[in-house]
Write an enzyme that holds these catalytic residues in place. Structure first.
Site, PDB file in Angstrom:
ATOM      1  N   TYR A   1       0.862  -1.180   0.000  1.00 39.42           N
ATOM      2  CA  TYR A   1       0.000   0.000   0.000  1.00 39.42           C
ATOM      3  C   TYR A   1       0.894   1.223   0.000  1.00 39.42           C
ATOM      4  CZ  TYR A   1      -3.316   3.571   1.505  1.00 39.42           C
ATOM      5  OH  TYR A   1      -4.075   4.717   1.587  1.00 39.42           O
TER       6      TYR A   1
ATOM      7  N   ASP B   1       9.630   3.525  -0.264  1.00 44.31           N
ATOM      8  CA  ASP B   1       8.542   4.120   0.525  1.00 44.31           C
ATOM      9  C   ASP B   1       8.840   3.841   1.999  1.00 44.31           C
ATOM     10  OD1 ASP B   1       6.273   4.899   1.811  1.00 44.31           O
ATOM     11  OD2 ASP B   1       4.869   3.896   0.451  1.00 44.31           O
TER      12      ASP B   1
ATOM     13  N   LYS C   1       4.128   9.562   8.632  1.00 45.50           N
ATOM     14  CA  LYS C   1       3.846   9.008   9.968  1.00 45.50           C
ATOM     15  C   LYS C   1       4.758   9.569  11.085  1.00 45.50           C
ATOM     16  CE  LYS C   1       1.073   5.270   8.254  1.00 45.50           C
ATOM     17  NZ  LYS C   1       1.149   4.668   6.942  1.00 45.50           N
TER      18      LYS C   1
HETATM   19  C1  LIG Z   1       0.386   4.922   5.592  1.00 42.66           C
HETATM   20  C2  LIG Z   1       1.175   4.707   4.356  1.00 42.66           C
HETATM   21  C3  LIG Z   1       1.105   5.565   3.255  1.00 42.66           C
HETATM   22  C4  LIG Z   1       0.088   6.668   3.174  1.00 42.66           C
HETATM   23  O1  LIG Z   1       0.253   7.610   4.159  1.00 42.66           O
HETATM   24  P1  LIG Z   1      -1.003   8.538   4.568  1.00 42.66           P
HETATM   25  O2  LIG Z   1      -0.406   9.559   5.478  1.00 42.66           O
HETATM   26  O3  LIG Z   1      -1.987   7.625   5.230  1.00 42.66           O
HETATM   27  O4  LIG Z   1      -1.536   9.103   3.312  1.00 42.66           O
HETATM   28  C5  LIG Z   1       1.969   5.376   2.202  1.00 42.66           C
HETATM   29  N1  LIG Z   1       2.857   4.373   2.213  1.00 42.66           N
HETATM   30  C6  LIG Z   1       2.947   3.508   3.237  1.00 42.66           C
HETATM   31  C7  LIG Z   1       3.965   2.426   3.199  1.00 42.66           C
HETATM   32  C8  LIG Z   1       2.084   3.624   4.333  1.00 42.66           C
HETATM   33  O5  LIG Z   1       2.110   2.739   5.317  1.00 42.66           O
END
Ligand SMILES: *Cc1c(COP(=O)(O)O)cnc(C)c1O
Length: 464
Positions: A170, A267, A295
């Site tokens: 994701y 990511d 995060k």
């Molecule tokens: C949570 C997450 C996102 C998206 O971040 P948001 O702040 O929720 O838009 C993208 N990549 C990874 C790996 C994530 O866990």
């Protein structure tokens, strides 16, 4: 005697003054449920993010009221030791005093200006200094935006369209990253990684292979190498439970990207600042071209960032090729919270102490599983923990493996652990998020109850 007098006599007017009396009477034992009934009338499923509906664990979602340290309290006054930690945003636990004061002080000076600030430069300098692989960074308001822009830069830089990503991963909910060839099939629904409403062309511009599968990646490059703009990968897969990467996997990705002129995007929205003060790519010895953060670096406020060598980041500079902007990007509240979080993460011994706690709970779980003959693999890196709900000595390596787990057993486990005062992420496809606020006592009780709960559930299902 009217209701006001009754509540007043009970001494509860202070606590209840913000509630409508009808609501209190409707369901005084289960206020979370009553609130969700109300929310569902105006918000689909009563949630603003689908995981909060607790669909995978019996649909009995929680309305939160407050939280501090390792604990979170719901609308019924129940307190849980929290292993959700806002899906990993809260590595420091809830509401550390230093972050609360930083946010309050900044709020009094103004939460947003539409102008740059010194605090923003300081946060940028600290993140750039933390990770030798990056020279420039830009802030946005979510991980979604960070990855969306990184992918746009990769496409602009290479002049190519294809993104290669991994099944079960994701990367936020932008069109480009929800794109999936499976979306082109009719009746696909909106399960994880599948959505209608994405243009056919975007759906065709994505290749999806299994995580950790060198052969599948090599085959994809063999066929499409000249059209691949970027490989987008998490250092460990953290959106299908906790699936650790094989060390040689990222090295292969780097080699293939170099051979074929594609960019490698890490990511690190989950992994950034979780295992060390900076991105984890540095510890892995892999040099991605672009890195995304989110995060943790917002100290509990909305944040995202994309970073990399100047050559790539400067695509967003004035007069260049890629557009990106944001009213609330690098807003002063996020910057204040982020800098306060980095102050705490940067204290000597912080990550060592976190690792010690992780090893402590891992050891207890392993010992308990061994004692009770529970053959589940426990995977961990730092404060990320995963239990594989299947009878196998092999760790989970890909989404293929993830799907072999006992989802029903997890559902029962989640419900019973919750009754015992432990809030786990409401899906087997999320990791267990430890935080620096967890005490050894929290972890000891968690491990003991987790082992006992699993042992009891497994004995029930296996005829004697
Ligand atoms: C949570 C997450 C996102 C998206 O971040 P948001 O702040 O929720 O838009 C993208 N990549 C990874 C790996 C994530 O866990």
């Amino acid at each position: 005697m009217d209701l006001t007098e009754i509540f007043s006599m009970a001494g509860t007017v202070g606590a209840l003054s913000q509630l409508k009396f009808s609501e209190v009477l409707m369901d005084s034992q289960n206020r979370s449920a009553a609130l969700f009934e109300r929310g569902r009338k105006v918000i689909p499923d009563g949630v603003s993010s689908p995981m909060r509906a607790f669909a995978q664990v019996g649909r009995n979602p929680i309305c939160a009221v407050s939280a501090k340290g390792s604990r979170i309290v719901d609308a019924d006054g129940r307190s849980y030791v929290d292993f959700l930690n806002a899906f990993g945003a809260l590595l420091l636990g809830h509401a550390p005093d230093e972050i609360v004061s930083a946010i309050s002080e900044q709020a009094a000076r103004g939460p947003v200006y539409g102008l740059s600030t010194e605090g923003e430069y300081r946060l940028a300098e600290r993140i750039v200094a933390s990770t030798p692989e990056i020279e420039r960074i830009r802030f946005v308001c979510s991980g979604t935006e960070a990855v969306m822009t990184a992918a746009r830069i990769a496409r602009s830089h290479t002049g190519r369209n294809l993104l290669l990503k991994f099944r079960g991963s994701y990367h936020g909910h932008s069109d480009a990253l929800l794109a999936n060839p499976a979306n082109l099939l009719s009746g696909a629904g909106n399960a994880k990684g599948v959505s209608k409403g994405i243009s056919d062309q975007l759906n065709r511009d994505v290749l999806i292979v299994e995580y950790n599968d060198e052969q599948e990646v090599a085959a994809a490059f063999e066929t499409h190498g000249a059209s691949i703009a970027a490989v987008l990968v998490e250092p460990h897969a953290t959106n299908m439970g906790f699936v650790k990467s094989k060390p040689q996997f990222h090295r292969l990705l780097r080699e293939l990207c170099d051979q074929h002129g594609a960019l490698l995007i890490f990511d690190e929205v989950v992994t950034g600042f979780r295992f060390r003060f900076g991105a984890v790519c540095t510890a892995f010895g892999v040099k991605p071209d672009l890195v995304t953060f989110g995060k943790i670096i917002g100290g509990g406020t909305p944040v995202g960032a994309f970073a990399g060598k100047a050559e790539f980041l400067d695509h967003v500079a004035l007069g260049r090729n890629v557009f990106q902007s944001g009213t609330f990007a690098a807003n002063p509240l996020t910057v204040a919270a982020g800098n306060a979080a980095l102050d705490l993460l940067g204290k000597p011994g912080f990550y060592e102490a976190l690792e010690e706690k992780g090893a402590f709970v891992e050891g207890l779980l392993r010992a308990g599983f061994a004692e009770h003959g529970i053959p589940f693999v426990v995977s961990r890196h730092g404060a990320l923990l995963g239990l594989a709900f299947r009878d196998s000595a092999e760790p989970l390596l890909s989404y293929r493996d993830v799907k072999t787990q006992d989802y029903k057993l997890f559902e029962q486990f989640h419900i019973q652990m919750r009754e015992k005062g432990f809030l786990l992420p409401p899906s087997l496809e999320e990791p267990i998020f430890l935080s620096a606020a967890h005490t050894h006592e929290d972890l000891e009780r968690f491990a003991r109850e987790a082992v006992q709960t699993l042992h009891a559930l497994r004995s029930e299902s296996v005829p004697a």
